[in-house]
Write a protein that holds these residues in place. Structure first.
Motif, short mmCIF file in Angstrom:
data_model
loop_
_atom_site.label_atom_id
_atom_site.label_comp_id
_atom_site.label_asym_id
_atom_site.label_seq_id
_atom_site.Cartn_x
_atom_site.Cartn_y
_atom_site.Cartn_z
N VAL A 8 32.54 54.56 49.15
CA VAL A 8 33.83 54.74 48.49
C VAL A 8 34.42 53.36 48.22
O VAL A 8 34.57 52.55 49.15
CB VAL A 8 34.81 55.56 49.34
CG1 VAL A 8 36.18 55.63 48.67
CG2 VAL A 8 34.26 56.96 49.60
N CYS A 9 34.76 53.07 46.98
CA CYS A 9 35.40 51.82 46.59
C CYS A 9 36.80 52.14 46.10
O CYS A 9 36.97 52.80 45.07
CB CYS A 9 34.60 51.11 45.50
SG CYS A 9 32.98 50.54 46.04
N ALA A 10 37.79 51.67 46.85
CA ALA A 10 39.20 51.93 46.50
C ALA A 10 39.85 50.61 46.13
O ALA A 10 40.15 49.79 47.01
CB ALA A 10 39.92 52.59 47.68
N GLY A 11 40.02 50.39 44.85
CA GLY A 11 40.53 49.11 44.38
C GLY A 11 41.91 49.21 43.77
O GLY A 11 42.67 50.16 44.01
N ASP A 12 42.23 48.21 42.97
CA ASP A 12 43.53 48.13 42.30
C ASP A 12 43.36 47.24 41.08
O ASP A 12 42.23 46.98 40.65
CB ASP A 12 44.61 47.61 43.26
CG ASP A 12 44.16 46.38 44.01
OD1 ASP A 12 43.86 45.35 43.36
OD2 ASP A 12 44.08 46.43 45.26
N ARG A 13 44.46 46.74 40.53
CA ARG A 13 44.35 45.95 39.30
C ARG A 13 44.07 44.48 39.55
O ARG A 13 44.03 43.69 38.60
CB ARG A 13 45.61 46.14 38.45
CG ARG A 13 45.74 47.58 37.96
CD ARG A 13 46.95 47.82 37.09
NE ARG A 13 46.99 49.20 36.65
CZ ARG A 13 47.94 49.72 35.88
NH1 ARG A 13 48.94 48.94 35.47
NH2 ARG A 13 47.91 50.98 35.53
N PHE A 14 43.89 44.10 40.80
CA PHE A 14 43.45 42.74 41.14
C PHE A 14 41.99 42.76 41.55
O PHE A 14 41.15 42.10 40.94
CB PHE A 14 44.33 42.17 42.25
CG PHE A 14 43.93 40.79 42.71
CD1 PHE A 14 43.62 39.78 41.81
CD2 PHE A 14 43.87 40.49 44.07
CE1 PHE A 14 43.25 38.50 42.24
CE2 PHE A 14 43.51 39.22 44.51
CZ PHE A 14 43.20 38.23 43.59
N ILE A 15 41.67 43.51 42.58
CA ILE A 15 40.28 43.70 42.99
C ILE A 15 39.96 45.17 42.74
O ILE A 15 40.30 46.05 43.52
CB ILE A 15 40.08 43.34 44.48
CG1 ILE A 15 40.50 41.89 44.73
CG2 ILE A 15 38.63 43.53 44.89
CD1 ILE A 15 40.38 41.45 46.18
N SER A 16 39.33 45.43 41.60
CA SER A 16 39.14 46.80 41.14
C SER A 16 37.99 47.48 41.88
O SER A 16 37.12 46.84 42.47
CB SER A 16 38.86 46.81 39.64
OG SER A 16 37.58 46.25 39.37
N ALA A 17 37.99 48.81 41.79
CA ALA A 17 36.89 49.58 42.36
C ALA A 17 35.57 49.21 41.69
O ALA A 17 34.53 49.13 42.36
CB ALA A 17 37.17 51.07 42.19
#
Length: 354
Positions: A8-17
């Motif tokens: 599971v990769c849970a990212g955001d708009r800096f370090i994206s999934a």
């Protein structure tokens, strides 16, 4: 038959999934010992809106962004969960109980993880101490130069149509770093890197850190002193201490009064290290030349915060650690740590198990 790893990769708009997933695929794609293909993977991706939407304290974890229920749904049956800011709450850890082998967090401290729940489930948590030290150190030195020379106010004035040639008046000019003494409160990974950069400019560097040894200071080119000596003897005071009960408001009214008249305060560590009311008064009285502030208490600061309107304050919205290298290298480093756990290794030394 080779087991398929569910990630599971849970990212955001800096370090994206997607960035996390690519790093994991690259790390797990080939067995580094034999060159044979690595285990097959199945990756679920989830992104939050941070930084467009601010992080918050969520269900017992801090500085998190995202929906715990959505993350818990993905964690069921997963072997690894890798994230930057997602809320890895007790609910999420319990959802992964029985299959989850490792939680990876691309931060210096995994405050968005319920560490007690992970320990109870025997799931190690790996993270990245010092992950943004290069970006923060460069920010510190760059903003010191700008603030000592009065450049932010001059640029702002020019943008409003004011050509301020008065910056050449002797009493308004500022020091070059080669003529400055810079005091670092905290000599951990970031503080030591700042000291090294300052040495290249020829600055004299003082440091105060009860937990740093003489060897660290020697390698960084700093001289260890007491806090009062540092405050009184520095043209610039830069904060790099961790936030503890002992360091909360370490820069209070008394500390500010001890600082050299006309000096500069830089804070890229935690807003709570500084008594903001006392700092505002010191600036209003003209005791300090100015301040560089990248962190606040609370964040974001109130719209009417008087510090933001001070002409001698160079304020930025917690951007010191934001760089392309931080995002890309954090993803690559956490992928190595997580892959080492999944394939039976012990990690590269940058993580911390619980």
């Amino acid at each position: 038959m080779t087991e398929t790893l569910r990630l599971v990769c849970a990212g955001d708009r800096f370090i994206s999934a997607d960035l996390l997933a690519r790093a994991l695929e690259a790390e797990l794609g080939t067995d580094s010992g034999t060159g044979a293909p690595g285990p097959p993977t199945r990756i679920a991706r989830l992104d939050s809106a941070w930084p467009t939407s601010p992080f918050a304290d969520v269900d017992g974890v801090r500085e998190a962004s995202g929906d715990p229920a959505a993350l818990a749904a993905l964690a069921r049956g997963a072997h690894a969960l890798v994230t930057h800011l997602a809320p890895v709450t007790r609910e999420v850890v319990e959802a992964g109980r029985g299959t989850l082998r490792v939680i990876g967090v691309t931060r210096g401290g995994p405050v968005n993880v319920d560490l007690a729940a992970a320990a109870e489930a025997s799931v190690p948590v790996v993270h990245l101490p010092g992950r943004n030290l290069g970006a923060v150190a460069e920010y510190c030195v760059g903003t010191m130069i700008c603030a000592m020379r009065g450049l932010p106010a001059a640029a702002s004035g020019l943008a409003r149509g004011r050509w301020d040639a008065e910056g050449f008046r002797y009493e308004r000019t500022g020091l070059e770093l080669r003529a400055a003494t810079v005091g670092l409160v905290g000599l951990g990974a970031v503080g030591a890197r700042v000291a090294e950069l300052l040495g290249a400019f020829g600055a004299t560097v003082l440091a105060h850190d009860p937990y740093a040894d003489a060897g660290t200071a020697l390698r960084a080119g700093a001289r260890m002193v007491g806090l009062d000596e540092l405050l009184a003897g520095s043209d610039v005071v830069s904060l790099h201490a961790r936030l503890t009960e002992e360091t909360r408001h370490i820069v209070d009214a008394a500390a500010l009064a001890t600082m050299r008249p006309g000096s500069l305060l830089v804070n890229t560590a935690r807003g709570e290290l500084v008594d903001a009311v006392a700092l505002d008064r010191a600036l209003e009285a003209g005791h300090l030349r100015g301040a560089v502030l990248d962190v606040f208490d609370p964040e974001p600061p109130a719209a009417g915060d008087p510090l933001l309107r001070r002409p001698g304050v160079f304020a930025t919205p917690h951007l010191a650690g934001a760089s392309t290298q931080v995002a890309e290298e954090s993803a690559a480093r956490i992928a190595r740590e997580v892959a080492a756990v999944l394939t039976g290794g012990r990690g590269g030394g940058g993580g911390q198990g619980v």
